[in-house]
Motif scaffolding. Structure first.
Motif, PDB file in Angstrom:
ATOM      1  N   ASP A  36       0.835  -1.214   0.000  1.00 33.38           N
ATOM      2  CA  ASP A  36       0.000   0.000   0.000  1.00 33.38           C
ATOM      3  C   ASP A  36       0.863   1.254   0.000  1.00 33.38           C
ATOM      4  O   ASP A  36       0.590   2.207  -0.729  1.00 33.38           O
ATOM      5  CB  ASP A  36      -0.944   0.012   1.204  1.00 33.38           C
ATOM      6  N   ALA A  39       2.382   1.587  -3.471  1.00 32.41           N
ATOM      7  CA  ALA A  39       1.367   1.979  -4.464  1.00 32.41           C
ATOM      8  C   ALA A  39       1.053   3.474  -4.339  1.00 32.41           C
ATOM      9  O   ALA A  39       0.954   4.180  -5.342  1.00 32.41           O
ATOM     10  CB  ALA A  39       0.103   1.140  -4.296  1.00 32.41           C
ATOM     11  N   ALA A  40       0.929   3.967  -3.102  1.00 31.53           N
ATOM     12  CA  ALA A  40       0.641   5.387  -2.883  1.00 31.53           C
ATOM     13  C   ALA A  40       1.808   6.250  -3.347  1.00 31.53           C
ATOM     14  O   ALA A  40       1.616   7.286  -3.994  1.00 31.53           O
ATOM     15  CB  ALA A  40       0.348   5.637  -1.397  1.00 31.53           C
ATOM     16  N   ARG A  43       1.854   6.334  -7.121  1.00 33.28           N
ATOM     17  CA  ARG A  43       0.803   7.244  -7.603  1.00 33.28           C
ATOM     18  C   ARG A  43       1.278   8.699  -7.522  1.00 33.28           C
ATOM     19  O   ARG A  43       1.068   9.469  -8.458  1.00 33.28           O
ATOM     20  CB  ARG A  43      -0.483   7.077  -6.786  1.00 33.28           C
ATOM     21  N   ARG A  44       1.912   9.073  -6.398  1.00 31.79           N
ATOM     22  CA  ARG A  44       2.416  10.448  -6.235  1.00 31.79           C
ATOM     23  C   ARG A  44       3.476  10.760  -7.289  1.00 31.79           C
ATOM     24  O   ARG A  44       3.451  11.817  -7.918  1.00 31.79           O
ATOM     25  CB  ARG A  44       3.027  10.650  -4.840  1.00 31.79           C
ATOM     26  N   VAL A  46       4.004   9.303 -10.243  1.00 28.88           N
ATOM     27  CA  VAL A  46       3.415   9.339 -11.588  1.00 28.88           C
ATOM     28  C   VAL A  46       2.629  10.639 -11.777  1.00 28.88           C
ATOM     29  O   VAL A  46       2.721  11.277 -12.826  1.00 28.88           O
ATOM     30  CB  VAL A  46       2.541   8.084 -11.852  1.00 28.88           C
ATOM     31  N   ALA A  47       1.880  11.057 -10.752  1.00 25.81           N
ATOM     32  CA  ALA A  47       1.110  12.310 -10.841  1.00 25.81           C
ATOM     33  C   ALA A  47       2.060  13.497 -11.028  1.00 25.81           C
ATOM     34  O   ALA A  47       1.815  14.358 -11.886  1.00 25.81           O
ATOM     35  CB  ALA A  47       0.266  12.496  -9.582  1.00 25.81           C
ATOM     36  N   ARG A  50       3.503  13.461 -14.566  1.00 28.64           N
ATOM     37  CA  ARG A  50       2.552  13.906 -15.602  1.00 28.64           C
ATOM     38  C   ARG A  50       2.450  15.425 -15.641  1.00 28.64           C
ATOM     39  O   ARG A  50       2.319  16.012 -16.699  1.00 28.64           O
ATOM     40  CB  ARG A  50       1.173  13.302 -15.340  1.00 28.64           C
ATOM     41  N   ASP A  93       4.290  -2.157  -9.816  1.00 28.80           N
ATOM     42  CA  ASP A  93       2.990  -1.658  -9.384  1.00 28.80           C
ATOM     43  C   ASP A  93       1.856  -2.458 -10.016  1.00 28.80           C
ATOM     44  O   ASP A  93       1.913  -2.815 -11.184  1.00 28.80           O
ATOM     45  CB  ASP A  93       2.859  -0.173  -9.727  1.00 28.80           C
ATOM     46  N   LEU A  95      -1.322  -1.486 -10.561  1.00 36.67           N
ATOM     47  CA  LEU A  95      -2.116  -0.708 -11.519  1.00 36.67           C
ATOM     48  C   LEU A  95      -1.270  -0.223 -12.692  1.00 36.67           C
ATOM     49  O   LEU A  95      -1.674  -0.280 -13.835  1.00 36.67           O
ATOM     50  CB  LEU A  95      -2.790   0.473 -10.819  1.00 36.67           C
ATOM     51  N   GLN A  96      -0.091   0.294 -12.351  1.00 40.36           N
ATOM     52  CA  GLN A  96       0.828   0.788 -13.390  1.00 40.36           C
ATOM     53  C   GLN A  96       1.843  -0.327 -13.624  1.00 40.36           C
ATOM     54  O   GLN A  96       2.952  -0.258 -13.121  1.00 40.36           O
ATOM     55  CB  GLN A  96       1.557   2.039 -12.892  1.00 40.36           C
TER      56      GLN A  96
END
Length: 150
Positions: A36, A39-40, A43-44, A46-47, A50, A93, A95-96
């Motif tokens: 977890d 994954a968090a 996400r940070r 990748v965000a 982007r 990951d 999801l990714q």
């Protein structure tokens, strides 16, 4: 392409297995391991990646029982070297699936950092993760062999 049975090969791993990836970035994390948390953190990263709309640094990530070294793919300049003993976690990951990440303790600050990389294919991200896991095992075997005679 990975040869059949590459997971059982120790020789190339001792020299270092190389993967060409794109460095997405780093974020600080509070825990040394956990799906977890990773994954968090991913996400940070990748965000942030982007939003930055910049070209990602292409790196050659080399995994060996000594750890992970990073070299700029274009200039061949060393950009990082992390001891296997400072790495506490690595993952692909969920999801990714093309993202490989590892958590390591910074040599300078002692903070826990999650570094994420984008691979061209899901299989490569998984291969990097498995290779790091294998490097841990080889490093442990070498360490135990070195300390067995004491």
């Amino acid at each position: 392409e990975l040869p059949e049975g590459w997971g059982d090969m120790q020789e190339p791993l001792l020299e270092g297995m190389c993967f060409t990836l794109k460095y997405l970035g780093m974020t600080l994390v509070e825990k040394p391991k956990g799906e977890d948390m990773a994954a968090a953190a991913i996400r940070r990263i990748v965000a942030m990646a982007r939003v930055g709309a910049r070209k990602f640094q292409k790196v050659i990530l080399t995994v060996s029982p000594r750890g992970i070294s990073l070299q700029d793919a274009d200039t061949k300049e060393m950009v990082g070297n992390i001891s296997i003993y400072r790495i506490s976690y690595c993952t692909t990951d969920r999801l990714q699936s093309k993202v490989f990440a590892y958590v390591a303790q910074s040599q300078e600050s002692g903070a826990l950092e999650c570094h994420a990389f984008l691979s061209p294919k899901k299989k490569i991200a998984q291969a990097v993760t498995l290779t790091v896991a294998q490097a841990f095992q080889v490093a442990l075997d070498l360490w135990e062999a070195a300390h067995a005679g004491r």
